[in-house]
Structures are given as C-alpha cells and as structure tokens.
Motif scaffolding. Structure first.
Motif, PDB file in Angstrom:
ATOM      1  N   MET A 299       0.854  -1.189   0.000  1.00 36.14           N
ATOM      2  CA  MET A 299       0.000   0.000   0.000  1.00 36.14           C
ATOM      3  C   MET A 299       0.886   1.234   0.000  1.00 36.14           C
ATOM      4  SD  MET A 299      -2.814  -1.091   2.943  1.00 36.14           S
ATOM      5  CE  MET A 299      -3.840   0.355   2.702  1.00 36.14           C
ATOM      6  N   THR A 300       0.482   2.241  -0.730  1.00 30.91           N
ATOM      7  CA  THR A 300       1.221   3.495  -0.690  1.00 30.91           C
ATOM      8  C   THR A 300       0.965   4.180   0.643  1.00 30.91           C
ATOM      9  OG1 THR A 300      -0.589   4.803  -1.625  1.00 30.91           O
ATOM     10  CG2 THR A 300       0.946   3.744  -3.189  1.00 30.91           C
ATOM     11  N   ALA A 301       1.806   5.160   0.985  1.00 27.14           N
ATOM     12  CA  ALA A 301       1.661   5.879   2.250  1.00 27.14           C
ATOM     13  C   ALA A 301       0.300   6.571   2.333  1.00 27.14           C
ATOM     14  CB  ALA A 301       2.784   6.893   2.407  1.00 27.14           C
ATOM     15  N   SER A 302      -0.133   7.151   1.232  1.00 25.65           N
ATOM     16  CA  SER A 302      -1.421   7.849   1.245  1.00 25.65           C
ATOM     17  C   SER A 302      -2.587   6.866   1.388  1.00 25.65           C
ATOM     18  CB  SER A 302      -1.588   8.672  -0.037  1.00 25.65           C
ATOM     19  OG  SER A 302      -1.564   7.836  -1.184  1.00 25.65           O
ATOM     20  N   GLU A 303      -2.475   5.692   0.747  1.00 23.60           N
ATOM     21  CA  GLU A 303      -3.519   4.682   0.871  1.00 23.60           C
ATOM     22  C   GLU A 303      -3.603   4.169   2.308  1.00 23.60           C
ATOM     23  OE1 GLU A 303      -3.513   2.659  -3.618  1.00 23.60           O
ATOM     24  OE2 GLU A 303      -2.214   1.852  -2.036  1.00 23.60           O
ATOM     25  N   PHE A 304      -2.441   3.948   2.920  1.00 21.01           N
ATOM     26  CA  PHE A 304      -2.430   3.476   4.304  1.00 21.01           C
ATOM     27  C   PHE A 304      -3.011   4.531   5.236  1.00 21.01           C
ATOM     28  CE2 PHE A 304      -0.398   3.096   8.479  1.00 21.01           C
ATOM     29  CZ  PHE A 304      -0.741   1.789   8.804  1.00 21.01           C
ATOM     30  N   ASP A 305      -2.584   5.788   5.058  1.00 23.56           N
ATOM     31  CA  ASP A 305      -3.097   6.865   5.905  1.00 23.56           C
ATOM     32  C   ASP A 305      -4.611   6.966   5.792  1.00 23.56           C
ATOM     33  OD1 ASP A 305      -0.580   7.472   6.761  1.00 23.56           O
ATOM     34  OD2 ASP A 305      -0.288   9.178   5.398  1.00 23.56           O
ATOM     35  N   SER A 306      -5.120   6.847   4.575  1.00 26.94           N
ATOM     36  CA  SER A 306      -6.569   6.931   4.354  1.00 26.94           C
ATOM     37  C   SER A 306      -7.295   5.761   5.000  1.00 26.94           C
ATOM     38  CB  SER A 306      -6.853   6.964   2.853  1.00 26.94           C
ATOM     39  OG  SER A 306      -8.242   6.962   2.604  1.00 26.94           O
ATOM     40  N   ALA A 307      -6.727   4.546   4.865  1.00 29.77           N
ATOM     41  CA  ALA A 307      -7.363   3.353   5.417  1.00 29.77           C
ATOM     42  C   ALA A 307      -7.409   3.393   6.936  1.00 29.77           C
ATOM     43  CB  ALA A 307      -6.627   2.102   4.946  1.00 29.77           C
ATOM     44  N   ILE A 308      -6.285   3.749   7.558  1.00 32.35           N
ATOM     45  CA  ILE A 308      -6.245   3.732   9.024  1.00 32.35           C
ATOM     46  C   ILE A 308      -7.082   4.869   9.597  1.00 32.35           C
ATOM     47  CG2 ILE A 308      -4.169   5.171   9.350  1.00 32.35           C
ATOM     48  CD1 ILE A 308      -3.332   3.161  11.534  1.00 32.35           C
ATOM     49  N   ALA A 309      -7.116   6.016   8.886  1.00 41.35           N
ATOM     50  CA  ALA A 309      -7.919   7.141   9.367  1.00 41.35           C
ATOM     51  C   ALA A 309      -9.407   6.814   9.305  1.00 41.35           C
ATOM     52  CB  ALA A 309      -7.612   8.392   8.547  1.00 41.35           C
ATOM     53  N   GLU A 310      -9.836   6.173   8.225  1.00 44.49           N
ATOM     54  CA  GLU A 310     -11.248   5.827   8.093  1.00 44.49           C
ATOM     55  C   GLU A 310     -11.653   4.775   9.116  1.00 44.49           C
ATOM     56  OE1 GLU A 310     -14.447   4.378   4.661  1.00 44.49           O
ATOM     57  OE2 GLU A 310     -12.390   4.937   4.109  1.00 44.49           O
ATOM     58  N   THR A 311     -10.772   3.801   9.345  1.00 39.69           N
ATOM     59  CA  THR A 311     -11.061   2.782  10.359  1.00 39.69           C
ATOM     60  C   THR A 311     -11.138   3.403  11.747  1.00 39.69           C
ATOM     61  OG1 THR A 311      -9.981   1.048   9.064  1.00 39.69           O
ATOM     62  CG2 THR A 311     -10.255   0.638  11.414  1.00 39.69           C
ATOM     63  N   LEU A 312     -10.177   4.266  12.055  1.00 39.57           N
ATOM     64  CA  LEU A 312     -10.170   4.923  13.367  1.00 39.57           C
ATOM     65  C   LEU A 312     -11.431   5.759  13.563  1.00 39.57           C
ATOM     66  CD1 LEU A 312      -8.730   5.517  16.011  1.00 39.57           C
ATOM     67  CD2 LEU A 312      -7.545   7.403  14.867  1.00 39.57           C
TER      68      LEU A 312
END
Length: 449
Positions: free
Chosen positions: A57-70
C-alpha cells in the motif's frame, strides 16, 4: 497460504496469525490472567503495524485506510462512553429504583421471562448496545445472586440481538441492508418478527430447563436513603433521550454518537441546575470519574483489529470464498451467522451485498431475509461476536469467554437454529412477504454505528 484465500500472497499470513493469536489470548483470559483490554489494544495496533509494513500500500492509501477505520471505531467508542455515562448519572439519582420496584416477579422463571421480553421489545426501537448497557445496569441493581445475574445478562445479549433483527433501526447490519435496498420496512417486519421471536423463545426455553424456575431470586438489599432530587426527571429524561437517538440520527443525518453526546450534555445541564456546583455525586464530572474506561479500550482494540482485516480485504475474500465452496446460498447465510460470532458482522454483510446482485435476488427475497436474521443473531453465539456481548463482558467483571461458552452459548445456539428454521419454514410454506413496499425516508437513514 491462508485458509479461504488460495490466491493470497504470503504477506497476509502474519496478519491472520496475529489476529488468531490475539483472539486466543482474549479467549483464554481466565487461564492466562492477562487483562483483555491490554490484549485487545496490543492486537489492534499490531494488526495495523503488519498492514503498514507488509502489505503493498502506498503511504497515502495506508493513511486513508487507518484514518477511516479509526473514525468508524471512534464513533462506536464515543457512543459507548456516552451511553455508559448517561446510565451512571441515572444510577446516581437512584433512577433504576423506579423500574426495580415495578418488577413484581417473585421467582427466577418470572424474572427471566420479564427481562427477556422487555429486552427483545426495547432492542427493536433502541440500539442493542444501549439496551444491553441499560438492562445489565438494571440487573446489577435488582439481582443479588451473581451467578443468576450473569445468566440473565447473557440472555439479555441474545434477546437484544434477536430484537434488533426485525426492524430497520434495531441492528446496524439490518440498517445496512435497509439502506442498500435489500430489505424494505413492511416486509422486514412481517418476515422476521416470528423468526426473531422464535430465537428469543428458544434461548429462554433452554434457560428455563437448566435453572430452578420456582426458586425465589435474591433481590439486592435496599438501603434506606433520602430521595434524590430530580430522580424521575433524570431517569426518564436519560432513557427517552437514548431511545430518541435513532430519530435524531434519521432526521439530522448526524452520526449516532453525536446524538448520544447531545443527550449526555443535556443531562449534564439538568443535573447542574438540580444540584450544588461542588456536589460530584450527581454531576457529569463525577459520573465520568466512575465509568469503566477499560471497557471502552477493549472495544477500541477489538474493533481496530477487525477493521484492519476488513481494509486489506480479508473478510470480504473469506465471504466470497465461502460462497464458492458452499453451493447452497441458504447454507452460506447460515455459515455467515456463525462467522459473525468471531468477527464483526458489518464487513461480512457488506461482502454479501457485493456477492449477490439485486437483479438476481430482488429486495425482500428469501436470501436477504435469511442473511438479515443470521447476521443480527449469529453474534450471540460467542461473547465477542457482537457489540452487545463485548459491552456485557466489560460490565460484568466475572464474565469471560469460557464462562459465556459454557453458560450462554448453548441457549444462544438453540435460539439461533430455531429462528433459522422459522425463516426457512416461512419461505417453504409461502408465508413470506416479498412485495416491494415503498419505504418513506429510506435515503435519509444513516448507518447505525
């Protein structure tokens, strides 16, 4: 290779292994004596560490995924904290005495029937997480015998999940299917009330066979105290406020946690006007000091870990592969109910919405009725299978995974299977309602977090 993921790459194995190991420690809490909240927090973070370092996963994809989950997890945690604090304020004002004094049950059988029926009805209009918090708090003020109280608390979990299955606002997965157009209001009520009620009857019937129903239950000893100022106002205001949260959510489009916080704020305002500024016994500040924060942290950790599996597609892939392995769609729905006892039913239902097209299975088709019932009630089979069970586990300190498996799961299984039989019998006898009733305001409902 990971089971159910024949084409999965090797990087998914550590994530699945960590999740299984963490759940095992939570399950074996009695034997390991490791605090379940600590385990859940470690599990939640480790899953995301492995996602961030081992998945492409790219850094932006990871940031988006973890932010949405949180965000999704935080909404549930804030909802839980708000409800727990409201209940604490109500209890400080001796509000539950109003209900306990109204319950005239004289033996265990009568109390079990009263609590089960009341929970079932409440959870059809009120989020089942809130119902469990209120009903378990009520039992703690009513029943002295810890073993019997815990048994009743387990029934509350089963009854709340069953009650939430047959109305659009009773359970988050039912709301998801309602918003997605898989079910509509009138057919949902007509098709699932009887199976949901059978689930309750099966669980209560089993419990009545294993307890001494004629035995009087021991009430909690009442201590003579001065009446608390504003007792009725605070109790009924808090209860009606929580019941009104789904209505607030529907009409304002605000998330459920904000409605719960609004009720908490209003209750805090009322108590500030009723009592002296420095009297923390009845205030919002005092209630916040008394609630159990570890309960919320346990919730956060478990949901955060499940969110990690969802974001990398493991749960959806599991559901899809299950559908390919099992030729009969009804069996898939039943197995998904069992799966929801282990992992969050929300992503599993989301996966089924993607698996089955509305053109092949139109709204209110038999498959959607079965999926709706199984997803809502299957979580009762294990204590960690639903938000209601996790909340119960946090509120009753002696409740563990093992205790629930021995003491409640058999009754939950009987109820679940009886309800499944009810759904299938309705369909085979041609009693199911499948007309596409217009559902006013469908687009305005928000997913019940």
């Amino acid at each position: 290779m990971v089971p159910f993921l024949p084409d999965a790459q090797y990087q998914y194995f550590p994530i699945v292994a960590t999740f299984v190991a963490g759940y095992a420690v939570i399950v074996l809490e009695e034997q390991t004596e490791i605090n379940k909240a600590a385990t859940a927090l470690i599990l939640g973070v480790l899953v995301w560490v492995l996602v961030g370092t081992g998945v492409d996963m790219t850094a932006s994809e990871f940031d988006s995924a973890i932010a949405e989950t949180l965000q999704n997890v935080a909404e549930v945690v804030f909802f839980l904290l708000g409800a727990l604090t409201i209940v604490e304020i109500m209890d400080a004002h001796k509000g539950f005495d109003i209900i306990t004094q109204a319950i005239k049950a004289s033996n265990q059988r009568e109390l079990l029937l009263t609590i089960g029926t009341l929970t079932f009805l409440l959870s059809s209009v009120l989020n089942n997480l809130t119902v469990v918090i209120v009903m378990v708090s009520l039992l703690q003020r009513l029943v002295e015998d810890e073993d019997f109280r815990m048994k009743l608390g387990g029934l509350v979990v089963v009854a709340s999940n069953a009650g939430g299955a047959w109305t659009p606002i009773g359970d988050i997965t039912t709301t998801m299917l309602y918003i997605g157009g898989q079910v509509t209001t009138v057919p949902l009520l007509a098709n699932l009330f009887a199976p949901s009620f059978l689930c309750l009857v099966g669980a209560m019937g089993y419990e009545l066979m294993v307890i001494d129903g004629s035995k009087p239950f021991e009430r909690t000893k009442e201590v003579e105290t001065e009446p608390v100022k504003g007792q009725a106002l605070v109790f009924w205001g808090g209860l009606l406020g929580m019941i009104g949260v789904p209505v607030f959510t529907a009409f304002t489009k605000c998330p459920a946690w904000s409605g719960m916080m609004l009720v908490l704020g209003l209750l805090g305002l009322v108590t500030s006007l009723l009592h002296e500024p420095n009297d923390e016994r009845y205030s919002l500040k005092g209630a916040l000091k008394r609630i159990e924060v570890p309960d919320a942290l346990f919730f956060l950790g478990v949901l955060f870990a499940v969110g990690g599996l969802e974001r990398v597609g493991l749960l959806k892939e599991f559901a899809v592969q299950l559908g390919q392995l099992v030729p009969d769609e009804s069996l898939v729905a039943i197995f998904l109910g069992f799966a929801s006892a282990v992992v969050d039913n929300v992503p599993l239902v989301a996966a089924t919405q993607g698996m089955y097209d509305l053109s092949a299975h139109p709204a209110n088709a038999g498959l959607w009725n079965l999926i709706t019932y199984c997803a809502a009630t299957g979580g009762s089979l294990l204590v960690i299978g639903s938000a209601a069970g996790v909340a119960f586990m946090g509120m009753e300190k002696e409740v563990s995974f093992g205790w629930y498996l021995r003491s409640v799961a058999p009754a939950a299984l009987v109820g679940y299977l009886l309800g499944v039989g009810g759904v299938l019998a309705q369909q085979s006898l041609g009693f199911s309602v499948s007309l596409l009733f217009a559902s006013a305001g469908t687009q305005d409902w928000k997913a019940w977090k």
